[in-house]
Design a protein around this motif. Structure first.
Motif, PDB file in Angstrom:
ATOM      1  N   GLU A  17       0.860  -0.936  -0.037  1.00 13.40           N
ATOM      2  CA  GLU A  17       0.186  -0.100  -0.056  1.00 13.40           C
ATOM      3  C   GLU A  17       0.788   1.356   0.051  1.00 13.40           C
ATOM      4  OE1 GLU A  17      -3.294  -0.055  -0.448  1.00 13.40           O
ATOM      5  OE2 GLU A  17      -3.608  -2.149  -0.016  1.00 13.40           O
ATOM      6  N   SER A  20       2.180   1.756  -3.306  1.00 11.41           N
ATOM      7  CA  SER A  20       1.356   2.401  -4.053  1.00 11.41           C
ATOM      8  C   SER A  20       1.271   3.901  -3.810  1.00 11.41           C
ATOM      9  CB  SER A  20      -0.223   1.753  -3.821  1.00 11.41           C
ATOM     10  OG  SER A  20      -0.181   0.363  -4.088  1.00 11.41           O
ATOM     11  N   GLU A  50      -4.057   5.895  -0.524  1.00  7.27           N
ATOM     12  CA  GLU A  50      -3.020   4.658  -0.365  1.00  7.27           C
ATOM     13  C   GLU A  50      -2.351   4.693   1.106  1.00  7.27           C
ATOM     14  OE1 GLU A  50      -3.610   2.460  -1.905  1.00  7.27           O
ATOM     15  OE2 GLU A  50      -4.067   3.020  -3.916  1.00  7.27           O
ATOM     16  N   HIS A  53      -4.774   3.541   3.433  1.00  9.70           N
ATOM     17  CA  HIS A  53      -4.964   1.917   3.232  1.00  9.70           C
ATOM     18  C   HIS A  53      -4.054   1.244   4.025  1.00  9.70           C
ATOM     19  CE1 HIS A  53      -7.235   2.401  -1.108  1.00  9.70           C
ATOM     20  NE2 HIS A  53      -7.839   2.928  -0.045  1.00  9.70           N
ATOM     21  N   GLU A  94      -3.379  -1.266  -9.986  1.00 10.03           N
ATOM     22  CA  GLU A  94      -4.611  -1.615  -9.182  1.00 10.03           C
ATOM     23  C   GLU A  94      -5.119  -3.011  -9.553  1.00 10.03           C
ATOM     24  OE1 GLU A  94      -5.771  -0.164  -6.608  1.00 10.03           O
ATOM     25  OE2 GLU A  94      -4.294   1.586  -7.179  1.00 10.03           O
ATOM     26  N   ILE A  97      -2.970  -5.199  -7.525  1.00  7.95           N
ATOM     27  CA  ILE A  97      -3.318  -4.787  -5.724  1.00  7.95           C
ATOM     28  C   ILE A  97      -4.557  -5.862  -5.588  1.00  7.95           C
ATOM     29  CG2 ILE A  97      -4.120  -3.281  -4.089  1.00  7.95           C
ATOM     30  CD1 ILE A  97      -1.278  -3.159  -4.502  1.00  7.95           C
ATOM     31  N   GLN A 127     -11.309  -2.241  -3.828  1.00  5.51           N
ATOM     32  CA  GLN A 127     -10.666  -2.292  -5.239  1.00  5.51           C
ATOM     33  C   GLN A 127     -11.576  -2.485  -6.291  1.00  5.51           C
ATOM     34  OE1 GLN A 127      -7.385  -1.773  -4.036  1.00  5.51           O
ATOM     35  NE2 GLN A 127      -7.281  -2.774  -5.824  1.00  5.51           N
ATOM     36  N   GLU A 130     -11.467   1.342  -6.872  1.00  6.69           N
ATOM     37  CA  GLU A 130     -10.055   1.830  -7.470  1.00  6.69           C
ATOM     38  C   GLU A 130      -9.813   1.572  -8.763  1.00  6.69           C
ATOM     39  OE1 GLU A 130      -8.781   3.785  -5.003  1.00  6.69           O
ATOM     40  OE2 GLU A 130      -7.068   2.752  -4.669  1.00  6.69           O
TER      41      GLU A 130
HETATM   42 FE1  OFO Z   1      -5.009   0.606  -1.798  1.00  4.74          FE
HETATM   43  O1  OFO Z   1      -5.883   0.507  -3.490  1.00  4.74           O
HETATM   44 FE2  OFO Z   1      -4.865   1.286  -4.564  1.00  4.74          FE
HETATM   45  O2  OFO Z   1      -3.325   0.364  -4.702  1.00  4.74           O
END
Ligand code: OFO
Length: 169
Positions: A17, A20, A50, A53, A94, A97, A127, A130
């Protein structure tokens, strides 16, 4: 108390994260350099999301009696061929992820860790958004082609982005 295996996997996700966050900050810097302040603003907010997150997992590990372990964050790419290429890279990231969150959920199921399954549900839902957000921008860039005026308008639109109310705090 969280298992060591789940703790390790979640610590790795904290790192993912924050990577990211770093990647999107690098994209923001690239857009600043290209004088696309709206795209840069969009990426700065993405950076903040991020980080949140990552912090949400940090807090969860602590709340479950685990030990947070912070590892080195990889250096992100600095430059992209054009704005579309940067957003395409963000979309691909993404998707990566999402795959990682799916793997975490699989592990939580294998370990009968129901609490972590419940915790990860938020990330699975997040997600969806995202991927959809950045895919929408990629589609718009594809429609614009090389139209400079459309790029100017798009940049103005992206400047309007605000942080969503549920960003994982
Ligand atoms: Fe944490 O959602 Fe984008 O990488």
């Amino acid at each position: 108390m969280i298992s060591k295996e789940m703790e390790k996997a979640l610590n790795d996700q904290i790192n993912a994260e924050f990577f990211s966050a770093y990647l999107y900050l690098a994209m923001a810097a690239y857009f600043e350099d290209e004088n696309l302040s709206g795209c840069a603003h969009w990426m700065e907010l993405q950076y903040q999301e991020e980080s949140e997150h990552g912090m949400k997992i940090y807090k969860y590990i602590n709340d479950r009696g685990g030990r947070v372990q912070l590892n080195a964050i990889e250096k992100p790419q600095e430059k992209w061929e054009n704005p579309l290429a940067a957003f395409e890279a963000a979309y691909k990231h993404e998707q990566y992820i999402t795959g990682r969150i799916n793997d975490l959920m699989k592990l939580a199921v294998e370990l009968n860790d129901f609490t972590t399954q419940s915790f990860l549900q938020w990330y699975l839902n997040e997600q969806i958004e995202e991927e959809a957000n950045v895919d929408g921008i990629v589609q718009s860039f594809n429609l614009m082609g090389n139209d400079k005026r459309a790029l100017f308008m798009m940049d103005r639109e992206l400047k309007q982005r605000q942080l969503s109310s549920d960003t994982g705090k």
